[in-house]
Design an enzyme around this catalytic site. Structure first.
Site, PDB file in Angstrom:
ATOM      1  N   GLY A  50       1.184  -8.804   3.195  1.00  0.00           N
ATOM      2  CA  GLY A  50       1.846 -10.031   3.607  1.00  0.00           C
ATOM      3  C   GLY A  50       3.251  -9.857   4.139  1.00  0.00           C
ATOM      4  O   GLY A  50       3.688 -10.600   5.020  1.00  0.00           O
ATOM      5  N   THR A  87      -8.286 -11.359   0.454  1.00  0.00           N
ATOM      6  CA  THR A  87      -7.798 -12.730   0.569  1.00  0.00           C
ATOM      7  C   THR A  87      -8.688 -13.520   1.505  1.00  0.00           C
ATOM      8  O   THR A  87      -9.095 -13.017   2.551  1.00  0.00           O
ATOM      9  CB  THR A  87      -6.369 -12.711   1.152  1.00  0.00           C
ATOM     10  OG1 THR A  87      -5.529 -12.130   0.170  1.00  0.00           O
ATOM     11  CG2 THR A  87      -5.874 -14.107   1.504  1.00  0.00           C
ATOM     12  N   VAL A 138       5.883 -13.028  -3.601  1.00  0.00           N
ATOM     13  CA  VAL A 138       5.001 -13.910  -2.838  1.00  0.00           C
ATOM     14  C   VAL A 138       4.812 -13.284  -1.464  1.00  0.00           C
ATOM     15  O   VAL A 138       5.784 -12.811  -0.850  1.00  0.00           O
ATOM     16  CB  VAL A 138       5.612 -15.327  -2.704  1.00  0.00           C
ATOM     17  CG1 VAL A 138       4.784 -16.193  -1.768  1.00  0.00           C
ATOM     18  CG2 VAL A 138       5.735 -15.987  -4.076  1.00  0.00           C
ATOM     19  N   GLY A 189      -4.139  -8.995   4.359  1.00  0.00           N
ATOM     20  CA  GLY A 189      -3.475  -7.697   4.404  1.00  0.00           C
ATOM     21  C   GLY A 189      -2.093  -7.762   3.793  1.00  0.00           C
ATOM     22  O   GLY A 189      -1.796  -8.655   2.997  1.00  0.00           O
TER      23      GLY A 189
HETATM   24  C1  SD4 Z   1      -0.520 -10.947   0.330  1.00  0.00           C
HETATM   25  N1  SD4 Z   1      -1.821 -11.216   2.314  1.00  0.00           N
HETATM   26  O1  SD4 Z   1      -0.230 -11.467  -0.724  1.00  0.00           O
HETATM   27  C2  SD4 Z   1      -1.905 -11.176   0.895  1.00  0.00           C
HETATM   28  C3  SD4 Z   1      -2.783 -10.104   0.355  1.00  0.00           C
HETATM   29  C4  SD4 Z   1      -4.118 -10.042   0.973  1.00  0.00           C
HETATM   30  O2  SD4 Z   1      -6.285  -9.483   0.806  1.00  0.00           O
HETATM   31  O3  SD4 Z   1      -4.366 -10.451   2.066  1.00  0.00           O
HETATM   32  N2  SD4 Z   1      -5.062  -9.515   0.283  1.00  0.00           N
HETATM   33  O4  SD4 Z   1       0.239 -10.208   0.938  1.00  0.00           O
END
Ligand code: SD4
Length: 331
Positions: A245, A191, A220, A243
């Site tokens: 979420g 992300t 989400v 990471g």
């Molecule tokens: C989530 N934080 O949807 C996001 C995923 C993420 O790199 O960071 N991916 O939880």
């Protein structure tokens, strides 16, 4: 993915050079309010982002160096990753949910605390651009699902196929081998959270993702949630997360980090405290990754994560650097 090679590459990446015209167009000043002995070096403009998204920070820098706003910088930087089909955690090419649908989350926040977000939106290539329209053209902060998609079409966005052949094939493999639990590890997080300070000293941020691969339909995470995946306070600084979420939401991570900076912590100290709060809540569980980055009003930066492997990129007049982040668990 390039970022996995960061330990090998980071010193080489640090050697990135800036053109003299860009150098000439940015400024570094000393905070007049401080005595000489305590002089605080103010670095601006500056762009930083999660992971090694050098094209995104380079784009943000281009905007900043030309005198553009931090809002335009983070928006245009984030769009670069959304359009990159090789990034399987953002925009086009993102991994689908467990039913095979790619659903995107994004948010954006400006120096005045204005913000916009889209959640679980399908078929639109640039969710951060729709989030900005939500912020600027509606009385709302968040639009979700079909409503967000309908709004995007009304604003002229085109319907796009987000699922690439590669992401589709990997999903089909996952369906054969995996149990119900989505994959949660340190390899599948890319992300982009991007923060910038412009020449005026104004701060903005954006965050965009396809979320956790093979998530429940409708799930989400933190990325489009103001305060969790992103927070900006123009008086203090900004923070953003990558990471798992769910863990970031539970501690309202980015807001927490900005508040810790308000209380006097450096961006680095604040990111460390943010991760430690998450670890304390999880009582020994550590089978997930979180990475936070933060910036304060002076342009100081910090980053911290749970597992080794997270990096963040900074772009200032001094260079274009991929910084290995310190981690709670040592490699
Ligand atoms: C989530 N934080 O949807 C996001 C995923 C993420 O790199 O960071 N991916 O939880």
């Amino acid at each position: 993915m390039q970022r996995r090679n960061f330990l090998k590459n980071s010193s080489a990446a640090a050697a990135g050079l800036l053109s003299t015209s860009l150098i000439a167009s940015c400024k570094e000043e000393t905070n007049a309010a401080t005595t000489e002995a305590q002089a605080v070096k103010t670095i601006r403009p500056i762009a930083i982002c999660t992971w090694d998204f050098k094209n995104a920070t380079a784009k943000a820098w281009e905007v900043l160096a030309a005198g553009g706003s931090s809002l335009d910088a983070v928006h245009q930087g984030a769009m670069i990753e959304e359009a990159d089909v090789t990034n399987q955690t953002v925009g086009v090419g993102g991994r689908p949910d467990r039913d095979g649908n790619v659903t995107l989350d994004a948010c954006i926040m400006d120096k005045d605390g204005n913000c916009g977000a889209v959640l679980c939106m399908q078929n639109i290539a640039s969710p951060v651009s729709v989030a900005r329209k939500v912020m600027e053209d509606t009385p709302h902060v968040m639009l979700a699902g079909k409503g967000a998609e309908k709004f995007a079409y009304e604003k002229g966005f085109k319907k796009v196929k987000l699922l690439t052949e590669q992401s589709k094939q990997e999903w089909l493999e996952w369906k054969k081998t995996s149990k119900y639990k989505p994959i949660i590890n340190i390899e599948n997080h890319d992300t982009i959270g991007i923060l910038a300070i412009d020449k005026n000293g104004d701060i903005s941020g954006a965050c965009t993702t396809s979320g956790m691969g093979y998530k429940y339909a409708g799930r989400v995470g933190d990325s489009p949630i103001i305060g969790a995946g992103l927070f900006v306070d123009n008086e203090i600084g900004a923070a953003t997360a990558t990471g798992v979420g769910e863990e970031v939401v539970r501690t309202v991570g980015s807001f927490l980090i900005v508040e810790l900076m308000r209380q006097g912590k450096s961006p680095q100290e604040a990111c460390e405290e943010g991760v430690k709060r998450i670890m304390a809540k999880n009582k020994g569980r550590n089978d997930f990754q979180i990475g936070f980055i933060a910036i304060n009003k002076n342009g100081e930066t910090g980053g911290y994560c749970i597992h080794p492997g997270f990096t963040y990129r900074t772009y200032t007049e001094e260079g274009h650097i991929n910084n290995p982040s310190e981690s709670f668990l040592k490699g």
